[in-house]
Write a protein that holds these residues in place. Structure first.
Motif, mmCIF file in Angstrom:
data_model
loop_
_atom_site.group_PDB
_atom_site.id
_atom_site.type_symbol
_atom_site.label_atom_id
_atom_site.label_comp_id
_atom_site.label_asym_id
_atom_site.label_seq_id
_atom_site.Cartn_x
_atom_site.Cartn_y
_atom_site.Cartn_z
ATOM 1 N N LEU A 9 40.685 36.267 44.266
ATOM 2 C CA LEU A 9 40.360 36.842 42.961
ATOM 3 C C LEU A 9 39.285 37.922 43.070
ATOM 4 O O LEU A 9 39.299 38.893 42.308
ATOM 5 C CB LEU A 9 39.911 35.746 41.996
ATOM 6 N N ALA A 12 41.279 40.891 44.311
ATOM 7 C CA ALA A 12 42.111 41.376 43.209
ATOM 8 C C ALA A 12 41.260 42.052 42.144
ATOM 9 O O ALA A 12 41.654 43.076 41.571
ATOM 10 C CB ALA A 12 42.899 40.215 42.600
ATOM 11 N N GLY A 13 40.084 41.490 41.876
ATOM 12 C CA GLY A 13 39.183 42.086 40.897
ATOM 13 C C GLY A 13 38.719 43.468 41.309
ATOM 14 O O GLY A 13 38.617 44.375 40.473
ATOM 15 N N ALA A 16 41.619 45.778 40.806
ATOM 16 C CA ALA A 16 41.808 45.921 39.362
ATOM 17 C C ALA A 16 40.752 46.853 38.775
ATOM 18 O O ALA A 16 41.046 47.663 37.883
ATOM 19 C CB ALA A 16 41.745 44.555 38.679
ATOM 20 N N ALA A 26 44.303 48.009 34.798
ATOM 21 C CA ALA A 26 43.646 46.916 35.515
ATOM 22 C C ALA A 26 44.420 45.608 35.417
ATOM 23 O O ALA A 26 44.571 44.874 36.405
ATOM 24 C CB ALA A 26 42.225 46.719 34.979
ATOM 25 N N SER A 27 44.926 45.303 34.218
ATOM 26 C CA SER A 27 45.577 44.002 34.014
ATOM 27 C C SER A 27 46.872 43.855 34.790
ATOM 28 O O SER A 27 47.363 42.735 34.960
ATOM 29 C CB SER A 27 45.837 43.778 32.514
ATOM 30 N N SER A 30 45.052 42.223 37.736
ATOM 31 C CA SER A 30 44.215 41.054 37.486
ATOM 32 C C SER A 30 44.967 39.895 36.840
ATOM 33 O O SER A 30 44.798 38.730 37.240
ATOM 34 C CB SER A 30 43.022 41.451 36.607
ATOM 35 N N TYR A 31 45.817 40.181 35.852
ATOM 36 C CA TYR A 31 46.509 39.100 35.131
ATOM 37 C C TYR A 31 47.460 38.321 36.047
ATOM 38 O O TYR A 31 47.405 37.081 36.080
ATOM 39 C CB TYR A 31 47.233 39.693 33.923
ATOM 40 N N ASN A 48 40.879 36.802 31.930
ATOM 41 C CA ASN A 48 40.997 38.204 32.315
ATOM 42 C C ASN A 48 40.112 39.085 31.445
ATOM 43 O O ASN A 48 39.434 39.997 31.943
ATOM 44 C CB ASN A 48 42.456 38.639 32.198
ATOM 45 N N MET A 52 37.148 41.337 33.026
ATOM 46 C CA MET A 52 37.254 42.799 33.002
ATOM 47 C C MET A 52 36.050 43.479 32.365
ATOM 48 O O MET A 52 35.921 44.705 32.438
ATOM 49 C CB MET A 52 38.541 43.216 32.295
ATOM 50 N N MET A 204 36.584 37.166 39.756
ATOM 51 C CA MET A 204 37.220 38.437 39.429
ATOM 52 C C MET A 204 36.212 39.446 38.912
ATOM 53 O O MET A 204 36.321 40.649 39.200
ATOM 54 C CB MET A 204 38.334 38.215 38.406
ATOM 55 N N ALA A 208 35.576 43.193 40.124
ATOM 56 C CA ALA A 208 35.777 44.228 39.113
ATOM 57 C C ALA A 208 34.550 45.116 38.970
ATOM 58 O O ALA A 208 34.671 46.329 38.766
ATOM 59 C CB ALA A 208 36.127 43.586 37.771
#
Length: 245
Positions: A9, A12-13, A16, A26-27, A30-31, A48, A52, A204, A208
């Motif tokens: 995560l 991924a963050g 994203a 971004a989603s 992330s989602y 999420n 974010m 995340m 992010a």
């Protein structure tokens, strides 16, 4: 949640955050990542939104001067974004699940089309700014951002480039800041009433934040027209994915 899930995560963050600042998508990263580590759709959605916030905070630390230089109007825009984010959070928590998603692909596709046609639309408008239209549309986009958010960045970019004389570089900064405000207000509501997975949100958000911080220098170096067209076609792809999922 395992350590591997946490690290997944974070990574991924980060992507994203970068993708979210550059393209507003971004989603799209992330989602699915939150779903992949076992969160339910509703928990993934609210988690999420909380995570974010990191994109906006990271980007703001690297572009605060540009936001302030927008002038007094940015504080009105901030208020509209905050009110929209709060409204979106209330709708998500109160409305039947899935009540809004049916129209989302069409909104994103329309925004992508507007991005492609932005020079022509601006020419038809005589190059004039449309402050009242922008204020109302900003509130509506912030409602959507607080409710679900996938593709909100694309919609906001199209809105800003059509209704104002801002270039895509500054539009990207404003997008990140104002949607970050909407996400933050919605996140406060979700923190009290929503099923936030806090460990996943922390992982995340860390990634992010770093991704959002890297975003402004990247966009500053990209050709404006190429970026606009790329975001538009990515928006069409997101609209298709949202329609079929």
């Amino acid at each position: 949640m395992t350590l591997l899930d946490f690290l997944l995560l974070v990574v991924a963050g980060f992507f994203a955050g970068v993708i979210g600042f550059v393209t507003g998508l971004a989603s799209l990263v992330s989602y699915p990542a939150l779903l992949a580590v076992g969160l339910t759709p509703v928990a993934a959605n609210v988690t999420n939104t909380v995570a974010m916030v990191g994109v906006g905070v990271g980007a703001l630390t690297n572009s605060a001067r540009e936001v302030v230089d927008t002038g007094p109007r940015v504080w009105w825009w901030t208020a509209y974004a905050a009110l929209g984010g709060l409204t979106g959070a209330v709708v998500l928590l109160a409305a039947p699940e899935g009540s809004f998603e049916a129209v989302v692909p069409y909104l994103v596709a329309l925004a992508a089309l507007a991005l492609l046609l932005q020079p022509r639309i601006r020419a038809l408008a005589g190059g004039r700014d449309l402050p009242r239209v922008f204020a109302v549309a900003l509130f509506v986009v912030a409602v959507y951002g607080g409710y679900f958010g996938a593709g909100a960045g694309v919609i906001f970019l199209a809105l800003t480039l059509i209704c104002t004389s801002e270039q895509i570089w500054r539009a990207s900064i404003l997008k990140s800041y104002l949607l970050g405000v909407a996400n933050l207000v919605a996140a406060i509501g979700f923190a009290v009433f929503g099923p936030v997975h806090w460990v996943a949100a922390l992982a995340m958000a860390l990634g992010a934040f770093a991704g959002g911080w890297c975003g402004p220098p990247i966009v500053r170096r990209l050709p404006a027209n190429a970026l606009r067209i790329t975001v538009a076609f990515a928006g069409f792809g997101l609209a298709g994915w949202l329609a079929l999922r």
